[in-house]
Each structure stands twice: as structure tokens, then as C-alpha cells.
Write an enzyme that holds these catalytic residues in place. Structure first.
Site, short mmCIF file in Angstrom:
data_model
loop_
_atom_site.label_atom_id
_atom_site.label_comp_id
_atom_site.label_asym_id
_atom_site.label_seq_id
_atom_site.Cartn_x
_atom_site.Cartn_y
_atom_site.Cartn_z
CG ASP A 182 -50.00 66.50 -38.49
OD1 ASP A 182 -50.17 65.42 -39.09
OD2 ASP A 182 -50.91 67.33 -38.34
CG HIS A 203 -44.45 73.54 -45.15
ND1 HIS A 203 -44.24 73.61 -46.50
CD2 HIS A 203 -45.06 72.34 -44.95
CE1 HIS A 203 -44.72 72.54 -47.10
NE2 HIS A 203 -45.22 71.74 -46.18
N GLY A 248 -48.15 65.92 -53.26
CA GLY A 248 -49.32 66.54 -52.62
C GLY A 248 -49.84 67.75 -53.38
P1 IMP Z 1 -49.83 64.31 -42.70
O1 IMP Z 1 -49.05 63.12 -43.17
O2 IMP Z 1 -51.03 64.01 -41.89
O3 IMP Z 1 -48.92 65.32 -42.06
O4 IMP Z 1 -50.41 64.94 -44.04
C1 IMP Z 1 -49.82 65.96 -44.67
C2 IMP Z 1 -50.56 66.20 -45.97
O5 IMP Z 1 -50.48 67.60 -46.24
C3 IMP Z 1 -49.89 65.50 -47.14
O6 IMP Z 1 -50.49 64.26 -47.40
C4 IMP Z 1 -50.13 66.48 -48.28
O7 IMP Z 1 -51.43 66.30 -48.80
C5 IMP Z 1 -50.09 67.82 -47.56
N1 IMP Z 1 -48.72 68.35 -47.54
C6 IMP Z 1 -47.87 68.47 -46.48
N2 IMP Z 1 -46.71 69.00 -46.86
C7 IMP Z 1 -46.80 69.19 -48.17
C8 IMP Z 1 -45.88 69.70 -49.13
O8 IMP Z 1 -44.73 70.05 -48.87
N3 IMP Z 1 -46.35 69.76 -50.39
C9 IMP Z 1 -47.59 69.38 -50.75
N4 IMP Z 1 -48.47 68.88 -49.91
C10 IMP Z 1 -48.08 68.78 -48.61
#
Ligand code: IMP
Length: 210
Positions: free
Chosen positions: A84, A191, A164
Site C-alpha cells: 500500500d 519507496h 501515477g
Molecule cells: P494503492 O494501490 O492503494 O497502494 O495506491 C497507490 C497509489 O499511489 C497509486 O495508484 C498511485 O496513484 C500512487 N503511487 C504509489 N506508488 C507510486 C509510484 O511509485 N509512482 C507514482 N505514483 C505512485
């Protein structure tokens, strides 16, 4: 976030003595990064069903990573790795944070929303967080770690790589956005890469010191 190895649980081994690990994400960008991080581990990587959505009901990155990894481990009957992650912007009190993927309808709109909200702000400091959790079927958490990357929000998108928010996140000390970096550099400074490097040794131990 500490890390803990709770069990060797190697029920999921196949005849080649490789553990099956499902990557609990439908995000292709994340999948590709984990595919690279895990390339020299004796694992068979699977993807989760694209139409299966786990509701992220947690109030922290750590809680959501646990929820996703446990749900997918139980669904697939394999180990599951979930990340996450999200972008935290200082001048926006840490937003979008755990709501990063839900901040608008698509990447272009999400980026535009951040740029609009920061328009009058000289404080562009931000960081990305990744919390990675590996679970086994039966609600068992095997490992959990987190990683962070510090940077700033640019005034306009730059670069074509990644996914993203990558085009508007400039990594401190590089002058480059994630979207302007070659993949190996994002993997090293990013990260997810930092979180992954914390769990590498414990994962090898779990897999019998491969
Ligand atoms: P999750 O799938 O709920 O963890 O959503 C993570 C969201 O954070 C992604 O859909 C992106 O919008 C953003 N995100 C996470 N990691 C990255 C990255 O490495 N680059 C750019 N956006 C990221």
C-alpha cells in the site's frame, strides 16, 4: 515499521521447490517493479484476478497492506505480497496519502488536482511511502516493512517513464522526477525499492536461505 518472521509456512511449495507468491495488485506499474525486485528469488509469481477488488478500509498504509495481502492469500491459497503506497504532500497536510489512488478519476486528473491545490504554495515538499506485507493463507502475516522517498512536487509534469504521480515527483538530490529516471534508478531510490531492501534478507530466510 519493524519486520517479523512468524513462520516458515512452506505449504505452498510445488514440485520444483518454488513457493508460489501472488502479487496482490491490479496496478501494472507496481507489478513490474515487484517482478524486477523478485527476479532472483526461487518464487513463482502470479497475478491476482484483475476483476477482484479488495476494499481498502484501513486508516494507515500498514493496515491496508495487511488487509490486501491477507485477502489475496486467502483467495488464491498462496503467499501474497501487497504494497500500500501513496504520495504525502506537506502543504496539503499529508494528502492524498492513503487516498492517492482515489484522488481523482485517472492519473492525469490526479496530477492536475495536486498542481491546482499547490498553485499558490511555495512549500512543495512531499514524500512517497510504501508499506509491503507478505501474508500466507489463514490470516498469517509473514513479513511487513515500509520505505520512504523524499522529494518535491514540480510545477509541471516532466518525463514519460513510470506511472501515477511519477511525472510531478522530483527526488531530492537528483533534479529528476521519477518519470525522468531510468528504471534501475527509481528501483534503487524509490519507496518500494527501499521497503523491499528491508525485507530481502528475511524473505531469503523464509525461503530456506536461497
Ligand atoms: P494503492 O494501490 O492503494 O497502494 O495506491 C497507490 C497509489 O499511489 C497509486 O495508484 C498511485 O496513484 C500512487 N503511487 C504509489 N506508488 C507510486 C509510484 O511509485 N509512482 C507514482 N505514483 C505512485
Amino acid at each position: 515499521m519493524g519486520k517479523g518472521v512468524r513462520s516458515k509456512n512452506i505449504n505452498q511449495m510445488n514440485s520444483m521447490d518454488k513457493v508460489v507468491l501472488t502479487l496482490a495488485t491490479t496496478n501494472l506499474g507496481k507489478f513490474k517493479e515487484f517482478d524486477q525486485f523478485l527476479s532472483d528469488f526461487p518464487l513463482i509469481l502470479k497475478s491476482q484476478p484483475q476483476d477482484f477488488e479488495v476494499e481498502e478500509t484501513g486508516s494507515s498504509f500498514a493496515e491496508n497492506a495487511r488487509i490486501k495481502s491477507i485477502a489475496i492469500a486467502n483467495l488464491m491459497g498462496t503467499w501474497a505480497l501487497a504494497d500500500d503506497s501513496g504520495l504525502c504532500v506537506e502543504a496539503l497536510s499529508g494528502a492524498p496519502g492513503i487516498y492517492s489512488s482515489r484522488y481523482a478519476n485517472n492519473d492525469v486528473e490526479r496530477i492536475q488536482r495536486i498542481l491546482n491545490e499547490l498553485e499558490s504554495s511555495s512549500n512543495r515538499s512531499a514524500y512517497f511511502v510504501s508499506n509491503i506485507c507478505i501474508a500466507a493463507p489463514g490470516n498469517e502475516i509473514l513479513l511487513q516493512v515500509d520505505g520512504r522517498c523524499e522529494g518535491r512536487i514540480t510545477h509541471a509534469p516532466r518525463g514519460l517513464e513510470g506511472f501515477g504521480y511519477d511525472p510531478i515527483f522530483e527526488v531530492n538530490g537528483t533534479g529528476l522526477t521519477f518519470a525522468e529516471m531510468p528504471k534501475f534508478q527509481k528501483n534503487k531510490l524509490g519507496h518500494r525499492g527501499k521497503a523491499f531492501s528491508k525485507l530481502e534478507t528475511s524473505l531469503r530466510e523464509l525461503l530456506g536461505n536461497c
